[in-house]
Scaffold this active site. Structure first.
Site, PDB file in Angstrom:
ATOM      1  N   ASP A 170       9.844  16.379  52.962  1.00  0.00           N
ATOM      2  CA  ASP A 170       9.508  15.137  52.659  1.00  0.00           C
ATOM      3  C   ASP A 170       8.996  14.451  53.654  1.00  0.00           C
ATOM      4  O   ASP A 170       9.021  14.687  55.082  1.00  0.00           O
ATOM      5  CB  ASP A 170      10.650  14.469  52.113  1.00  0.00           C
ATOM      6  CG  ASP A 170      10.183  13.218  51.117  1.00  0.00           C
ATOM      7  OD1 ASP A 170       9.246  12.966  50.913  1.00  0.00           O
ATOM      8  OD2 ASP A 170      11.357  12.656  50.584  1.00  0.00           O
TER       9      ASP A 170
ATOM     10  N   GLU B  80       3.603  12.946  55.641  1.00  0.00           N
ATOM     11  CA  GLU B  80       1.959  12.631  55.582  1.00  0.00           C
ATOM     12  C   GLU B  80       1.531  12.501  56.998  1.00  0.00           C
ATOM     13  O   GLU B  80       0.173  12.814  57.122  1.00  0.00           O
ATOM     14  CB  GLU B  80       2.128  11.418  54.764  1.00  0.00           C
ATOM     15  CG  GLU B  80       2.248  11.358  53.240  1.00  0.00           C
ATOM     16  CD  GLU B  80       3.873  11.513  53.048  1.00  0.00           C
ATOM     17  OE1 GLU B  80       4.153  12.270  52.040  1.00  0.00           O
ATOM     18  OE2 GLU B  80       4.431  11.226  53.697  1.00  0.00           O
TER      19      GLU B  80
ATOM     20  N   ASP C 174       7.043   9.453  44.717  1.00  0.00           N
ATOM     21  CA  ASP C 174       7.772   8.486  44.286  1.00  0.00           C
ATOM     22  C   ASP C 174       7.244   7.849  43.165  1.00  0.00           C
ATOM     23  O   ASP C 174       6.659   6.662  43.020  1.00  0.00           O
ATOM     24  CB  ASP C 174       8.381   7.639  45.332  1.00  0.00           C
ATOM     25  CG  ASP C 174       8.678   8.446  46.377  1.00  0.00           C
ATOM     26  OD1 ASP C 174       9.253   9.136  46.443  1.00  0.00           O
ATOM     27  OD2 ASP C 174       8.655   7.663  47.642  1.00  0.00           O
TER      28      ASP C 174
END
EC number: 3.2.1.207
Length: 943
Positions: free
Chosen positions: A540, A543, A617
């Site tokens: 997770d 990015e 999300d």
């Protein structure tokens, strides 16, 4: 005191993410008007400089520079901007196997101390150019030349010299034009200008002249605006409180591509717009361009072109005659404008691509069919890694399961409620202070025992491992990374220090292959204490997410391996992190023969070769359930096939109806995981009582029954790159009424699904395609045949609208088990749905469901064919192993749309005569207990 300050800062940062879940704070994220390189490039209705930009941006091919180097299968030539004597560009043109055209442009003689980044490790090493032949040789008498594939007729390329333009023709028809709007833009690498020396004191007369000149300039608004667009933000740029030092100055590139004859374009995921991409400019439209820049958007809005967690710069155009595509290989921040153009002859889609840095590297996918487009893109970037069977089952996740006892109770809850599942997940709270590869010893004192208890039921566990490394000298990962110099550096050359879940954090430079290898070793059982072979990984925040960074991400002037800036490689960061983590799972076992499972949030082109992706999300809202289908379809078209959305929505608290409908949708999406936020109420499938528990159970059980179809379809992707979850137009490319449809989809070529995504929906319309070919569809619940067309159906809460295509043969396993492992030796049910010609065909893929042995031929790929009342079963591939013989049988064969036979015979000794049942109302034939082995060829005749 320092710890107190850290806790206070963390609480403030986290409150920004946890407390505000109504909608994303868009002020934290850039648009084109906030990015100076985009403003300089964009043909903007805001500034109104279209004509000025066009007149300035003409590039011409330098006379006498064109040459074909046959040994390299490459055409070279130089380009020069009009009215410029320096800054020559060199362009390379090539054709690859399968009819793929490649165009590359960069400086011919860049500055010695500066270089442009070229994307690495995305294209397969196996791609090869083919010989090129002149179709029309360059000459002084002509302003054009053309070339084609030297070995077969598929396409040709026509190049115009002045001004430069490149046209791709398919089957002698113009398909894609390049630079037809003269938006080719290339900012040359340069050194920062030195400040001018102080000016001497001017005379009074000189001051008057200067003031008059300034007044004249101020009166010319157009010139002022153009000057602002042209020069602002070259050498530094601010966004909010953050400053980008931009030491290399302006390096942006741009190009326009027009898809001729097309009114629909798709791809460039990940965004929350519909599948068919909307126009962002032209005809009075004033939208932001689609943005491709991987970002942590803590709750996203629907129908926005803003950037999300991952991106693939692939656009596919489709019309009734052809399917073509453009793949823009660039890892920097990118914007894409789309414009509809209608001419008396045909519609077209104009697109304008803008990237902050890098080179122009474009692949033209010439199709001309959907299936060939997918093969061409897979040829370049690879197919989906064949997943382990367990990963196609249901996954249960929550931020966070609190303890080993909590895990045990959830695991037992599935058994007590007779609901199958395969994987339970642990989020960040399972660690010791967000130090990854560690455990909270108070709540997880015996992690290996916990995994073994789960594993005794043949289930798996997944733990989260994020890329931010807690800056704690007593944390072995940080201390070793620091001593080895493995962290990304800030602009001053020090280890980059940002804030994320652990507090002060640094980030490993995964663009460096040495660091990726080191990271892979961290997953070894000797390093990751308490891990077992039953443990898999979740990546997770990759990015990467930096809570106190610009746009919740890393500063663009941070420094990477090779001297490149973060701006150059940003969209590759999560891709490389995902890659290194998956490598670690393979290498942790001595035999390196266990397929990895690593879920990632960030992605780029080629991520399909590594593992699964999810849409990030989302929220417990009907609109987020609805948009999950277009988002996943877009990702599938761009190769990201093993993808899914959090069932129930990550944020908020779904009511029982929404949660139930979401389980029904998720059961027919490639990756199937329930997940929820830390502050969301518990929502395990049995907590909403009846009738919801039963209906959710039925949806999950239905998912497991179709696992042979899912597994076979994923295997077929490894052969041809075709999407696992695909839009209707992929199967029916000439039916224009399907081009906008994104609330229906196909699984492979066999099942049509239209999930219920509207609240209190009692009836709905379903579009069954294939009217032009007299297609027949069968409701999988009622087994009734339905002709292609629009139908209206009842949708009580228990109804999932799913239809099997006439002409398809699907394999199922219908015994309910705890998990996929217990299903391995279960017999198959074969469901044959006949088309209007009373024929059908289908495939079945079987291997050991977990290892790489299938790459050595240890698999079965079998073909079912029903024609003229004969069902044959044989090898579908000459690569299947003759020694691989799973002891699995076919226990039932169901044929829909068939007449009742007098008898049924089989050519297998001992099975010569088969008993059957016939339902005349449904024209349904059932052969029970034929007990035929799946590795044995057979023929069954209906007499």
């Amino acid at each position: 005191m320092r710890k107190l300050v850290i806790l206070i800062i963390l609480s403030i940062v986290c409150s920004l993410f946890i407390g505000s879940i109504e909608s994303v704070d868009t002020s934290k994220f850039k648009t084109c008007k906030d990015s100076h390189f985009c403003k300089r490039n964009r043909v903007s209705h805001e500034v109104g400089v279209m004509n000025e930009m066009k007149s300035k941006q003409n590039f011409n091919i330098v006379e006498g520079s064109i040459k074909l180097v046959k040994q390299e299968n490459t055409i070279y030539f130089d380009l020069q901007e009009q009215n410029q004597k320096s800054n020559l560009l060199t362009m390379k043109l090539e054709i690859y196997e399968g009819g793929i055209v490649r165009m590359r442009a960069q400086e011919k003689e860049p500055l010695l101390n500066k270089q442009r980044y070229q994307v690495q490790d995305v294209l397969l090493d196996t791609i090869k150019t083919v010989p090129i032949q002149w179709k029309q040789e360059p000459s002084k008498q002509s302003n054009t030349f053309s070339f084609k594939h030297g070995e077969k007729e598929c396409c040709y390329v026509l190049v115009q010299l002045v001004p430069f333009k490149l046209d791709v023709y398919i089957m002698n028809e113009l398909a894609i034009t390049t630079n037809s709007d003269n938006l080719f833009h290339f900012e040359p690498i340069s050194d920062k200008p030195q400040p001018l020396p102080p000016k001497e004191k001017k005379s009074e007369e000189e001051n008057k002249e200067a003031n008059q000149e300034e007044d004249n300039n101020n009166n010319n608004n157009d010139n002022n605006e153009e000057q602002q667009v042209s020069t602002e933000g070259y050498w530094e740029e601010r966004f909010g409180s953050h400053q980008d030092s931009k030491p290399n100055g302006p390096m942006s590139i741009g190009m326009d591509f027009t898809f001729v004859g097309s009114s629909h374009v798709y791809g460039i995921p990940e965004h929350t717009t519909r599948l068919s991409l909307k126009s962002t400019t032209g005809n009075g439209i004033n939208e932001q361009p689609y943005r491709l820049y991987n970002l942590d958007v803590f709750e996203y809005e629907i129908d926005k072109t803003m950037a999300l967690y991952g991106h693939v710069p692939l656009m596919i155009s489709h019309d009734t005659k052809k399917t073509v595509g453009v793949f823009w290989l660039n890892a920097a921040e990118t914007f894409v404008d789309i414009e509809d153009v209608t001419t008396p002859v045909s519609p077209s889609k104009k697109t304008h691509w803008i990237s902050e840095s890098g080179i122009i590297d474009v692949f033209y996918l010439t199709g001309p069919t959907p299936s060939t487009i997918f093969k061409q893109y897979a040829y370049l970037t690879g197919t989906t890694a064949l997943p382990q069977m367990f990963s196609l089952g249901y996954h249960q996740c929550k931020w966070n399961y609190k303890s080993e006892d909590d895990v045990k109770q959830v695991d037992n809850g599935f058994d007590e409620n007779h609901i199958p599942y395969d994987v339970i997940w642990l989020d960040i709270e399972h660690t010791d202070g967000k130090r990854y590869f560690t455990w909270d010893n108070n709540n997880f004192p015996t992690p290996a025992d916990m995994q073994n208890i789960i594993g005794a039921k043949h289930r798996k566990m997944v733990t989260i491992v994020d890329p931010h490394i807690k800056r704690d000298n007593n944390y072995y990962v940080h201390s070793e990374a620091t001593s080895k110099g493995y962290y990304i550096k800030n602009k001053d050359g020090n280890d980059y220090d940002g804030w994320c879940w652990p507090g002060s954090s640094s980030y490993l430079d995964f663009t460096n292959p040495e660091i990726r290898k080191w990271w892979a070793t961290q997953f070894g059982y000797d390093k990751y204490k308490g891990s077992t072979p039953n443990l898999y990984i979740w990546n997770d925040m990759n990015e990467p997410s930096v809570f106190n960074g610009p746009e919740v991400s890393m500063h663009k002037d941070a420094k990477h391996h090779g001297g490149f800036e973060h701006r150059d490689v940003h969209n590759l960061y999560g891709y490389y992190y995902h890659m290194a983590s998956a490598d670690g799972l393979v290498q942790r076992n001595a035999d390196q023969n266990d397929r990895p499972f690593v879920l990632s949030r960030a992605f780029y082109a080629g991520s399909q070769r590594i593992g699964a992706i999810w849409t990030g999300d989302n929220s417990a809202q009907w609109s987020h359930l609805e948009i999950s289908n277009p988002m996943l379809l877009s990702m599938n078209l761009a190769g990201i096939t093993f993808s899914g959305a959090d069932v129930g929505g990550f944020f908020g608290n779904p009511d029982a109806e929404l949660l139930t409908r979401w389980y029904q949708a998720g059961a027919f999406q490639p990756f199937f995981r329930g997940h929820a936020h830390l502050d969301s109420r518990r929502r395990e499938p049995w907590l909403f009582n009846e009738p919801y528990t039963t209906i959710i159970r039925e949806a999950i059980v239905k998912r497991y029954s179709y696992l042979p179809l899912w597994y076979t379809t994923f295997y077929q992707n490894t052969l041809n790159g075709a999407p696992v979850m695909r839009p209707l137009w992929v199967q029916y490319p000439k039916e224009a009424n399907l081009f906008d449809v994104d609330d229906h989809y196909l699984i492979g070529d066999s099942l049509l699904v239209k999930p219920v995504t509207q609240q209190s929906c009692k009836t709905m319309k379903v579009l069954l395609p294939g009217q032009s070919v007299n297609e027949i569809w069968y409701d999988v619940d009622t087994e009734k045949p339905i002709n292609a067309g629009v139908i209206e159906i009842d949708t009580p809460l228990e109804k999932i609208p799913v239809y099997q295509r006439g002409g398809s043969i699907i394999s199922k396993k219908e015994r309910v088990r705890r998990s996929t492992y217990q299903m391995r030796d279960d017999p198959y049910t074969i469901r044959i749905a006949l088309d209007s010609s009373k024929s059908a065909q289908g495939q079945l893929y079987i291997d050991d469901e977990h290892s790489f042995d299938y790459k050595k031929g240890k698999f079965l790929y079998r073909q079912f064919t029903f024609k003229d009342n004969v069902l044959s079963f044989s090898d579908a591939s000459n690569k299947s192993s003759t020694s691989y013989k799973p002891n699995v049988t076919i226990e039932k064969i169901v044929i829909l749309g068939v007449q009742k036979p007098h008898s049924i015979t089989c050519n297998i000794t001992g099975k010569e005569k088969l008993s059957f049942e016939y339902d005349s109302t449904l024209s349904k034939l059932t052969i029970r207990k034929p007990d035929l082995l799946v590795d044995t060829d057979f023929i069954i005749k209906l007499n």
